[in-house]
Design an enzyme around this catalytic site. Sequence first.
Site, PDB file in Angstrom:
ATOM      1  N   SER A  57       0.952  -1.097   0.265  1.00 13.07           N
ATOM      2  CA  SER A  57      -0.177  -0.299  -0.178  1.00 13.07           C
ATOM      3  C   SER A  57       0.213   1.017   0.100  1.00 13.07           C
ATOM      4  O   SER A  57       2.250   1.288   0.641  1.00 13.07           O
ATOM      5  CB  SER A  57      -0.904  -0.308   1.063  1.00 13.07           C
ATOM      6  OG  SER A  57      -1.232   1.425   0.970  1.00 13.07           O
TER       7      SER A  57
ATOM      8  N   TYR B 136      -2.592  -1.263  10.385  1.00 12.65           N
ATOM      9  CA  TYR B 136      -2.199  -1.518   8.358  1.00 12.65           C
ATOM     10  C   TYR B 136      -1.169  -1.540   8.415  1.00 12.65           C
ATOM     11  O   TYR B 136      -0.207  -1.726   6.999  1.00 12.65           O
ATOM     12  CB  TYR B 136      -3.477  -0.677   8.209  1.00 12.65           C
ATOM     13  CG  TYR B 136      -3.853  -1.016   6.658  1.00 12.65           C
ATOM     14  CD1 TYR B 136      -4.281  -2.105   6.234  1.00 12.65           C
ATOM     15  CD2 TYR B 136      -3.574  -0.002   5.529  1.00 12.65           C
ATOM     16  CE1 TYR B 136      -4.583  -2.528   4.750  1.00 12.65           C
ATOM     17  CE2 TYR B 136      -3.775   0.026   4.245  1.00 12.65           C
ATOM     18  CZ  TYR B 136      -4.152  -0.872   3.807  1.00 12.65           C
ATOM     19  OH  TYR B 136      -4.227  -1.593   2.233  1.00 12.65           O
TER      20      TYR B 136
HETATM   21  N1  LIG Z   1      -8.171  -0.111  -2.251  1.00 15.66           N
HETATM   22  C1  LIG Z   1      -7.528   0.510  -1.928  1.00 15.66           C
HETATM   23  O1  LIG Z   1      -7.394   2.198  -2.267  1.00 15.66           O
HETATM   24  C2  LIG Z   1      -5.612  -0.121  -1.369  1.00 15.66           C
HETATM   25  C3  LIG Z   1      -5.145   1.291  -0.911  1.00 15.66           C
HETATM   26  C4  LIG Z   1      -3.858   0.170  -1.441  1.00 15.66           C
HETATM   27  C5  LIG Z   1      -3.532  -1.010  -1.074  1.00 15.66           C
HETATM   28  N2  LIG Z   1      -4.853  -1.904  -1.244  1.00 15.66           N
HETATM   29  C6  LIG Z   1      -3.878  -2.745  -0.760  1.00 15.66           C
HETATM   30  O2  LIG Z   1      -4.995  -3.963  -2.009  1.00 15.66           O
HETATM   31  C7  LIG Z   1      -5.352  -5.224  -1.721  1.00 15.66           C
HETATM   32  C8  LIG Z   1      -6.404  -5.986  -2.167  1.00 15.66           C
HETATM   33  O3  LIG Z   1      -8.137  -5.392  -1.309  1.00 15.66           O
HETATM   34  P1  LIG Z   1      -8.780  -4.151  -1.672  1.00 15.66           P
HETATM   35  O4  LIG Z   1      -9.367  -2.663  -2.271  1.00 15.66           O
HETATM   36  O5  LIG Z   1      -9.305  -4.654  -3.133  1.00 15.66           O
HETATM   37  O6  LIG Z   1      -9.616  -4.856  -0.910  1.00 15.66           O
HETATM   38  P2  LIG Z   1     -11.249  -5.178  -0.636  1.00 15.66           P
HETATM   39  O7  LIG Z   1     -11.990  -5.075   0.230  1.00 15.66           O
HETATM   40  O8  LIG Z   1     -12.010  -5.607  -2.693  1.00 15.66           O
HETATM   41  O9  LIG Z   1     -11.000  -6.820  -1.676  1.00 15.66           O
HETATM   42  C9  LIG Z   1      -9.847  -8.237  -0.554  1.00 15.66           C
HETATM   43  C10 LIG Z   1     -10.052  -9.627  -0.678  1.00 15.66           C
HETATM   44  O10 LIG Z   1      -9.444 -10.152   0.071  1.00 15.66           O
HETATM   45  C11 LIG Z   1     -10.207 -10.976   1.262  1.00 15.66           C
HETATM   46  N3  LIG Z   1     -10.140 -11.103   1.810  1.00 15.66           N
HETATM   47  C12 LIG Z   1     -10.009 -10.658   3.404  1.00 15.66           C
HETATM   48  N4  LIG Z   1      -9.792 -11.261   4.043  1.00 15.66           N
HETATM   49  C13 LIG Z   1      -9.359 -12.301   3.874  1.00 15.66           C
HETATM   50  C14 LIG Z   1      -8.341 -13.552   4.097  1.00 15.66           C
HETATM   51  N5  LIG Z   1      -8.106 -14.272   5.387  1.00 15.66           N
HETATM   52  N6  LIG Z   1      -7.925 -14.823   3.138  1.00 15.66           N
HETATM   53  C15 LIG Z   1      -8.352 -14.998   2.103  1.00 15.66           C
HETATM   54  N7  LIG Z   1      -8.726 -13.968   1.401  1.00 15.66           N
HETATM   55  C16 LIG Z   1      -8.733 -12.332   2.498  1.00 15.66           C
HETATM   56  C17 LIG Z   1     -11.898 -10.419   0.504  1.00 15.66           C
HETATM   57  O11 LIG Z   1     -12.677 -11.364   1.290  1.00 15.66           O
HETATM   58  C18 LIG Z   1     -11.688  -9.563  -0.702  1.00 15.66           C
HETATM   59  O12 LIG Z   1     -12.246 -10.471  -1.233  1.00 15.66           O
HETATM   60  C19 LIG Z   1      -5.213  -4.983  -0.316  1.00 15.66           C
HETATM   61  O13 LIG Z   1      -3.698  -5.591   0.089  1.00 15.66           O
HETATM   62  C20 LIG Z   1      -5.116  -4.328   0.475  1.00 15.66           C
HETATM   63  O14 LIG Z   1      -4.664  -3.660   1.717  1.00 15.66           O
HETATM   64  C21 LIG Z   1      -6.037  -1.237  -1.558  1.00 15.66           C
END
Ligand SMILES: NC(=O)c1ccc[n+]([C@@H]2O[C@H](COP(=O)([O-])OP(=O)(O)OC[C@H]3O[C@@H](n4cnc5c(N)ncnc54)[C@H](O)[C@@H]3O)[C@@H](O)[C@H]2O)c1
Length: 300
Positions: A142, A155
């Site tokens: 992130s 986080y």
């Molecule tokens: N959306 C943003 O702005 C953003 C910013 C920085 C980093 N990220 C990172 O991107 C990655 C994806 O996140 P996203 O934004 O798509 O969120 P999201 O919530 O849409 O998707 C995350 C997915 O991870 C799954 N998940 C959660 N816990 C789990 C577990 N214990 N085992 C297996 N799967 C699990 C959820 O069911 C979900 O499908 C994450 O690592 C997040 O930290 C996202």
Amino acid sequence: MKNLKNKTCFITGAASGIGKAFSLALAEEGMNLYITDIDIQNLKLTKKEAEKFGTNIYEAKCDVADINDWERSASDFYSKFNTLDLLINNAGIAIGGDLLALTLQEWQKVMNVNLWSVIYSLKTFLPKLIERRSGHIVNVASGAGIVPSAGPLPYITSKFAVIGLSEALFGQLNSYGINVSVITPSYIKTNIYQKAKIKYPQKLINEIGMERLDEISASLLKKMGQNAVSPERAVKKYIKGIKNDQLYIYDSKAILRVLSLKGNNPQQYETFLQNSFKQNEDMIKNHFLEFGIDIDTYYY
Ligand SMILES: NC(=O)c1ccc[n+]([C@@H]2O[C@H](COP(=O)([O-])OP(=O)(O)OC[C@H]3O[C@@H](n4cnc5c(N)ncnc54)[C@H](O)[C@@H]3O)[C@@H](O)[C@H]2O)c1
């Protein structure tokens, strides 16, 4: 990895957001996928959509915080595909809010899903990647793992660790023919914000009620999300970075500016950190004031 066609990929967190967009875009590139998540219902939808591109798509439950799930799904993966070309550690969660209200169990949960998942992934897949002297590991960290200007503390802690681990692996695995990338998303329109658990001081919960607080926070996150980028657009940049074998894959240049400030002017960087935390606090405070709540009176 210039050409993804006919290659294989194992990805976590593929039921939603970035993981789903990644799965669809990689299938479109001609990759065969093994998609995993704990949300099986939505994972099946990803599979159905990805199958339209005509490659082999398998789906399985893998709780990334459970080493047994890693071992089971890796063994199933190798029963379907001979080799692993691309390993994407994407699943992640956020728990944040009042520092003093966060429990140790909540800290541990975030570290388990965001950091231990990557360690389990390495423990499970690295031996075969090293044996084969090829493969590409992609860790989704992130922007909050580079610049801790806002965001939940567990986080930020987990994502800083994933970035450090990725840098070290990038150096260490090069001689074994394995590439490592770390993606630092900025603000992407996904479900992570709605799903994030926010902790409040007990006095605030007692007086306002949890349901009302969650409603107010949800409206704040919605407001903040107005400028967020779609996961489909972000993933296009990420795939370009993977094809170029880049260590860091950014979707926003703002992070680079702050990084150079940290290197070139540490004192200004200190001021930046303090100001951005203050700005974040003010934004939350003003939002709550719109609902007639002065949250300052509830904090220490
Ligand atoms: N959306 C943003 O702005 C953003 C910013 C920085 C980093 N990220 C990172 O991107 C990655 C994806 O996140 P996203 O934004 O798509 O969120 P999201 O919530 O849409 O998707 C995350 C997915 O991870 C799954 N998940 C959660 N816990 C789990 C577990 N214990 N085992 C297996 N799967 C699990 C959820 O069911 C979900 O499908 C994450 O690592 C997040 O930290 C996202």
